[in-house]
Design an enzyme around this catalytic site. Sequence first.
Site, PDB file in Angstrom:
ATOM      1  CB  SER A  90      -0.769  -0.028   1.269  1.00 45.07           C
ATOM      2  OG  SER A  90      -0.092  -0.132   2.377  1.00 45.07           O
ATOM      3  CG  HIS A 148      -1.162   3.588   5.468  1.00 43.32           C
ATOM      4  ND1 HIS A 148      -2.298   2.926   5.730  1.00 43.32           N
ATOM      5  CD2 HIS A 148      -0.575   2.536   4.406  1.00 43.32           C
ATOM      6  CE1 HIS A 148      -2.565   2.086   4.924  1.00 43.32           C
ATOM      7  NE2 HIS A 148      -1.410   1.755   4.242  1.00 43.32           N
ATOM      8  CG  ASP A 157      -5.254   4.307   6.316  1.00 42.54           C
ATOM      9  OD1 ASP A 157      -3.924   4.712   6.788  1.00 42.54           O
ATOM     10  OD2 ASP A 157      -5.311   4.026   4.934  1.00 42.54           O
TER      11      ASP A 157
END
Lengths: 164, 226
Positions: A56, A96, A122
């Site tokens: 990701s 992230h 998210d």
Amino acid sequence: MLSLDFLDDVRRMNKRQLYYQVLNFGMIVSSALMIWKGLMVITGSESPIVVVLSGSMEPAFHRGDLLFLTNRVEDPIRVGEIVVFRIEGREIPIVHRVLKIHEKQNGHIKFLTKGDNNAVDDRGLYKQGQHWLEKKDVVGRARGFYQENRSVEDRNYLFLTLEL
Amino acid sequence: MAAAAAQGGRSGGSGGSSGAGGGSSCGTGIGRSGLLDKWKIDDKPVKIDKWDGSAVKNSLDDSAKKVLLEKYKYVENFGLIDGRLTICTISCFFAIVALIWDYMHPFPESKPVLALCVISYFVMMGILTIYTSYKEKSIFLVAHRKDPTGMDPDDIWQLSSSLKRFDDKYTLKLTFISGRTKQQREAEFTKSIAKFFDHSGTLVMDAYEPEISRLHDSLATERKIK
């Protein structure tokens, strides 16, 4: 049962030598443990080295890359930084980038994250009813990474950068 | 196969710990279980892998120790070895304390204790390195010869050896420190390990023992002359 040849070395040892062998093994394990705990103390993060598990964050980080984290209280989290956080109730940390931050006067912050390679932020990953992350969820901020280079020519080179 | 080995290891472990006192002199262990006698193989000829440098050195060291302790009836002094064991035990203790404390109080609260344990551990490592380099050197046996009259302090015999990696020259050094005069005398020999092992890796005591005796006697006779 007692005539196994490979046990001969053990049988020839007296109790001091046996104890020393046990200690030797214990010291090897202790050294690894102490280095890890030492890293924990120096960086302030409970998991100073993590592995990227999903794609990701491509093209920045690929699966299998190592990240070095710090979690110092005096460093504020800012938008654009890469954080590793843990969602309440889930064991596996997520890597992230910080998208938005709301900061109060007393320094309390809540922030939103999104993976570079994801289409949405998210919020879908957070707990039911949770819309923001807080400092307590953070495992650390990425300070450096180690990536095995994948191109055919550079296969054997290591790249390690430290962002200060 | 693995189960049999584990069973043998377990019974050997219990036999080893209960028979530790009587293990050094085989003759007095009649009352101990027959299992212990079968476990100890002091009389079996030493067979090792002749290409493994550390196994060769260990077997030569152990045999030299055996000669000095059994033939000349010296008493082994465990002071040096005990020192090293103590340092290692203390280091492992710090590591265990750190592990348990961190488990009981999760990370941020345990930081001071962890920092203390980590620093102590590495300080102990440093002490251990200094100890093995300067105090212990390569000495593997310290034996005392008790004075028969009981009046003078003991004479001390020290054995140290070296065998370089991938080399076949084994050096054995015998040091004699007189109890009375505190004088120190040394003798050593350097021989190829091929002189002591046969082609299958068995240590031939008939070739090795005279060397040790010769070293010992050369130091002992000097004492008589002086």
